[in-house]
Each structure stands twice: as C-alpha cells, then as structure tokens.
Design a protein around this motif. Structure first.
Motif, short mmCIF file in Angstrom:
data_model
loop_
_atom_site.label_atom_id
_atom_site.label_comp_id
_atom_site.label_asym_id
_atom_site.label_seq_id
_atom_site.Cartn_x
_atom_site.Cartn_y
_atom_site.Cartn_z
N ALA A 63 0.79 -1.18 0.03
CA ALA A 63 0.20 0.00 0.01
C ALA A 63 1.04 1.34 0.09
O ALA A 63 0.59 2.03 -0.77
CB ALA A 63 -0.93 0.12 1.18
N ARG A 64 1.81 1.22 1.11
CA ARG A 64 2.72 2.51 0.89
C ARG A 64 4.05 2.08 2.28
O ARG A 64 3.84 1.09 2.77
CB ARG A 64 2.14 3.63 1.40
CG ARG A 64 1.39 3.63 2.92
CD ARG A 64 0.94 4.79 3.24
NE ARG A 64 0.34 4.94 4.51
CZ ARG A 64 1.05 5.43 5.77
NH1 ARG A 64 2.35 5.77 5.67
NH2 ARG A 64 0.21 5.35 6.87
N SER A 131 -5.20 9.47 -1.29
CA SER A 131 -4.95 8.26 -2.01
C SER A 131 -6.30 7.79 -2.75
O SER A 131 -6.25 7.21 -3.77
CB SER A 131 -4.71 7.16 -0.90
OG SER A 131 -3.36 7.64 -0.42
N LEU A 132 -7.41 8.04 -2.08
CA LEU A 132 -8.59 7.74 -2.66
C LEU A 132 -9.01 8.15 -4.18
O LEU A 132 -9.44 7.65 -5.09
CB LEU A 132 -9.92 7.91 -1.59
CG LEU A 132 -11.09 7.07 -1.80
CD1 LEU A 132 -10.87 5.57 -2.03
CD2 LEU A 132 -11.80 7.20 -0.50
N ARG A 133 -8.71 9.60 -3.98
CA ARG A 133 -8.65 10.43 -5.20
C ARG A 133 -7.77 9.66 -6.18
O ARG A 133 -8.25 9.59 -7.50
CB ARG A 133 -8.37 11.83 -4.99
CG ARG A 133 -9.69 13.05 -4.31
CD ARG A 133 -9.30 14.17 -4.43
NE ARG A 133 -8.57 14.65 -3.40
CZ ARG A 133 -8.91 15.03 -2.07
NH1 ARG A 133 -10.41 14.63 -2.03
NH2 ARG A 133 -8.32 15.26 -1.04
N HIS A 134 -6.72 9.54 -5.73
CA HIS A 134 -5.72 9.11 -6.86
C HIS A 134 -6.33 7.48 -7.51
O HIS A 134 -6.39 7.39 -8.49
CB HIS A 134 -4.28 8.75 -6.31
CG HIS A 134 -3.52 8.06 -7.11
ND1 HIS A 134 -2.83 9.04 -8.06
CD2 HIS A 134 -2.98 6.85 -7.31
CE1 HIS A 134 -1.82 8.17 -8.64
NE2 HIS A 134 -1.99 6.94 -8.15
N ALA A 135 -6.79 6.79 -6.44
CA ALA A 135 -7.26 5.43 -6.89
C ALA A 135 -8.56 5.71 -7.71
O ALA A 135 -8.83 4.94 -8.56
CB ALA A 135 -7.73 4.72 -5.66
N GLY A 136 -9.43 6.65 -7.57
CA GLY A 136 -10.77 6.69 -8.17
C GLY A 136 -10.69 7.41 -9.40
O GLY A 136 -11.35 7.35 -10.13
N PHE A 137 -9.94 8.54 -9.52
CA PHE A 137 -9.75 9.24 -10.52
C PHE A 137 -8.57 9.04 -11.48
O PHE A 137 -9.09 9.03 -12.96
CB PHE A 137 -9.67 10.63 -10.24
CG PHE A 137 -10.78 11.32 -9.48
CD1 PHE A 137 -12.23 11.04 -9.99
CD2 PHE A 137 -10.74 12.11 -8.40
CE1 PHE A 137 -13.24 11.48 -9.36
CE2 PHE A 137 -11.84 12.64 -7.68
CZ PHE A 137 -13.07 12.34 -8.10
N VAL A 138 -7.52 8.70 -11.01
CA VAL A 138 -6.28 8.23 -11.89
C VAL A 138 -6.20 7.06 -12.54
O VAL A 138 -6.22 6.84 -13.86
CB VAL A 138 -4.89 8.39 -11.21
CG1 VAL A 138 -3.75 8.02 -12.19
CG2 VAL A 138 -5.01 9.85 -10.56
N ARG A 139 -6.99 6.09 -12.02
CA ARG A 139 -7.03 4.66 -12.52
C ARG A 139 -8.03 4.28 -13.58
O ARG A 139 -8.13 3.45 -14.04
CB ARG A 139 -6.92 3.59 -11.51
CG ARG A 139 -5.85 3.60 -10.80
CD ARG A 139 -6.10 2.62 -9.65
NE ARG A 139 -6.43 1.18 -10.09
CZ ARG A 139 -5.53 0.27 -10.34
NH1 ARG A 139 -4.13 0.43 -10.08
NH2 ARG A 139 -5.92 -1.15 -10.92
N SER B 146 -12.67 3.29 6.91
CA SER B 146 -13.62 3.12 5.90
C SER B 146 -12.71 3.74 4.60
O SER B 146 -12.90 3.10 3.32
CB SER B 146 -14.82 4.26 6.08
OG SER B 146 -15.47 4.60 4.72
N ALA B 147 -11.90 4.87 4.68
CA ALA B 147 -11.28 5.33 3.53
C ALA B 147 -10.06 4.06 2.85
O ALA B 147 -10.03 3.94 1.68
CB ALA B 147 -10.60 6.36 3.76
N GLN B 148 -9.61 3.41 4.03
CA GLN B 148 -8.73 2.49 3.57
C GLN B 148 -9.23 1.34 2.74
O GLN B 148 -8.97 0.84 1.85
CB GLN B 148 -7.99 1.90 4.76
CG GLN B 148 -7.16 2.78 5.72
CD GLN B 148 -5.76 3.14 4.81
OE1 GLN B 148 -5.17 2.40 4.04
NE2 GLN B 148 -5.50 4.72 4.58
N LEU B 154 -10.87 -0.02 -4.86
CA LEU B 154 -10.74 0.84 -5.96
C LEU B 154 -9.22 0.55 -6.63
O LEU B 154 -9.10 0.40 -7.91
CB LEU B 154 -10.92 2.42 -5.92
CG LEU B 154 -12.23 2.97 -5.63
CD1 LEU B 154 -12.16 4.27 -5.22
CD2 LEU B 154 -13.27 2.67 -6.85
N GLY B 155 -8.19 0.46 -5.79
CA GLY B 155 -7.12 0.49 -6.22
C GLY B 155 -6.58 -0.96 -6.68
O GLY B 155 -5.67 -1.06 -7.56
N LEU B 156 -7.02 -1.95 -5.90
CA LEU B 156 -6.56 -3.30 -6.47
C LEU B 156 -7.51 -4.11 -7.23
O LEU B 156 -7.28 -5.07 -7.75
CB LEU B 156 -6.79 -4.20 -5.25
CG LEU B 156 -5.73 -3.64 -3.81
CD1 LEU B 156 -5.88 -4.56 -2.71
CD2 LEU B 156 -4.26 -3.42 -4.59
#
Lengths: 140, 238
Positions: A63-64, A131-139, B146-148, B154-156
């Motif tokens: 994750a980071r 991070s959520l914005r990155h995952a939601g908008f960039v991908r 919740s954000a995690q 979304l990311g995976l």
C-alpha cells in the motif's frame, strides 16, 4: 497556530519517549498482521517498513511505506479495531513500542495530549482521501 | 404532532432515545449536557448540502437521523462518493480539528436531522472534555478505516466489473441478509450514485447490472437485490 501544533507534537513525542520500549527489528519481521487486535503503537525511529494489504487469496500487496517519525497502529489502538494492514520491516528498524494500556494511561494522565492525537488521526484521514482520489480518478 | 418531513426530531441530546446506540453520543451526562448547550438542531430535506469540498471549516455536523453522501470531485468535474455516512456519524471533524478546508462535500440523501457545533465551540469542548476527545478519535478512526477499505477496493481492482463486484460484496458483508435466493440487500442508491462509488459512468453501471442479471449473478426485485456471493467472489481477482 503552527508553533502551537509543533509544540504539542513535541509534547506527545516526549510523552511517548518516556514510555516506549526500544526495539531493533531485522528485515522481514512482521510487526502486526491485518486483522490482528492491536497490542500497542510503534514509533518509527529509523529504517524502512512496508504497509501491505492482504488480497482475497491472502497474497500481500504493498500500500505504502511508513516514514521515520510515523506512529503505526494509532487508529487501531484508539478505536480497538483490528489492524487493517500488515506492517513488515524492509530494512533493519529502530522502533519505540508503547503497549495499549500504557498509551491509554498516558492519555488519562495528560488529557491535553488528546488534541495532538486527534490532529494525527485527522492528517491520516486527509492523506487517505488523497489516496482515494488517486485510486478513483487516476485509474479510471 | 406533525414534524418537518415526518422526522422524530430529538431536541435534547441528554434525553435522545438513540443516544445509547450511537458511538459518538454515548457519553457521560456532564459531557452530553455541555454538547446540548453548544449544538444547533436543524432538519434538512433530501439534497441539502451541509458543506462543500474546499470550503473553510465552519464546524462539525452530527447526523441524528438520515444518511449523507460524502463526495470528492476531480478537476475534470468527475465525482467520487467516498462514503455513505449514517445516523450517529460526525462529519467535518478532521477539517475542523486541523483548521484546513473540508476534504469532501456532504449532501443529505434523505430528510434528516443534523446537529451543528461551531468550530470554536467544538475545539473548546474537546479541550475541556477528554471523553469527547476519545469519542471523536473513534469517529476519526472509523473514517480512516472506511477510506482504507475504499482505497483497497478501487486500487486493487483490475476492471470496472470487478469494482462493482467488490462493492456488492462489501455491502453484502455489512448489511446483507441471508435468504434462500441469495444475500438480500436494500439498494437505495441510483445507478449514477453507484457509478460515483466506483469511479465510473452511469451508463457503465447500467450495462454491468444488465450483464450481472443476465448471468444470474444478481436478481433485482423492487429496491431489493439478491446477490450470488460465490459468483461475485469468483469475479474478484485478489
């Protein structure tokens, strides 16, 4: 305001330093696993730690990385929720460990430290939204 | 007595019938009495906006009844729902504590009662009531978790159908009711809002829902959806 935050942060650091048990952890050590109940918090003094998510097939995905000075496990200790990531040492680390009971006693004895804890948690949320914005908008 | 939008308005936190069930509000008498003194009660219709992303924090909002969607927007005008906040949740606390602009916007999804505490009063309340700090920390921690969870979903995910499958599995884990026809969910969001939860378009969600129905992965009856959990799990790659 900035001075006030910096002063409070130092105070929390001092309070944690008084109670921490120093640990040297070699590469590969798992500090805690996703889903574990929190035993305490870790202050990262040196070294490198990866924070990993576990997929459905139990495969670990990065994750980071944790930064020096970061406090790991704070949100889980405060909320008594299981850790939502795994922390694995990448290069040898020097860590300060404060068990959950000592941390709670520290806050009971010095309630003014609560505001610093709340600020750290708030910063974590804002970083998560980024991070959520990155995952939601960039991908997409 | 008729009340706005037929909401059972709770005017006093101390005597609120939901207080013991609400993580934030379940505080000692002295603390809750002080909160009663500094809060303003209001009833909002569906679609009301409590605060907007980028706005300087005016204070915190406690949802007493109803639900709100928390959204963030991209520079291109796309919207992402980061959370559906439920009754009992505190909104705007992280921005209020840091004194930085709200990170998200909050819009009511149904008629709701919301209590508002001005930022100066909230900070003074935290300074003088450690119990309120603990309860606020628990709220912040829940938001972080919740954000995690959303970042992970979304990311995976490798594809939009996988994101939708993950969203349904998450809903099923949290609120699904086991029935002979599968895991039953009440879906109160529009296709547009579902799209905003997984960062895609309304058209894509409508197309994927048709595909899921055709493959008998889901069945929709009114506002209820029946999920075939093993089939959804098979769509999720990791």
């Amino acid at each position: 305001m900035i001075t006030e935050i910096a002063t409070r942060r130092l105070t929390l650091e001092d309070a944690l330093a008084e109670r921490e048990t120093l640990q040297l952890q070699p590469a590969g050590t798992i500090l805690f696993q996703e889903g574990d109940q929190p035993r305490g918090i870790y202050v990262v003094h040196s070294g490198s730690i990866d924070l990993l998510f576990q997929g459905r097939t139990r495969e670990l995905k990065p994750a980071r990385s944790a930064a020096v000075g970061e406090i790991l496990g704070l949100d889980s200790v405060v909320s008594c929720r299981p850790h939502d990531y795994t922390a694995r040492v990448v290069t040898g680390c020097r860590l300060g460990f404060i068990d959950k009971e000592s941390f709670t006693q520290m806050l009971d004895a010095s309630p003014d430290l609560w505001l610093t804890v709340l600020r750290l948690l708030s910063q974590d949320i804002h970083a998560s939204y980024e991070s959520l914005r990155h995952a939601g908008f960039v991908r997409t | 007595m008729n009340t706005p939008y037929n909401i059972d308005t709770q005017n006093h936190c101390e005597s609120c019938s939901f207080r013991s069930e609400r993580q934030f509000c379940n505080m000692g008498t002295a603390t809750i009495k002080r909160m009663d003194e500094i809060k303003f009660t209001a009833v909002y219709p569906k679609g009301s906006v409590l605060f907007v992303e980028g706005e300087q924090p005016r204070g915190v909002f406690i949802i007493c009844s109803g639900r709100a969607k928390l959204t963030t927007s991209s520079a291109e005008g796309k919207t992402l729902i980061v959370k559906i906040a439920e009754a009992g949740e505190v909104l705007g606390a992280s921005a209020g504590i840091l004194g930085t602009p709200y990170e998200v916007s909050a819009e009511m999804l149904e008629p709701s009662q919301v209590n508002f505490i001005r930022r100066e009063d909230f900070m003074a309340f935290l300074n003088s009531h450690p119990e309120a700090c603990l309860h606020t920390a628990q709220q912040l921690s829940a938001k972080y978790h919740s954000a995690q969870r959303e970042i992970r979903a979304l990311g995976l995910s490798q594809s939009t159908s996988e994101k939708l499958a993950r969203l349904f599995l998450d809903w099923s884990n949290r609120t699904g009711e086991t029935t002979a026809k599968g895991s039953r969910l009440k879906v109160l969001l529009t296709h547009e809002e579902i799209a905003q939860m997984i960062g895609t378009t309304r058209e894509t969600v409508t197309r994927l829902l048709s595909e899921f129905k055709r493959k008998k992965i889901i069945e929709v009856k009114g506002s209820s959806m029946f999920l075939q959990v093993p089939a959804l799990e098979a769509m999720v790659s990791i």
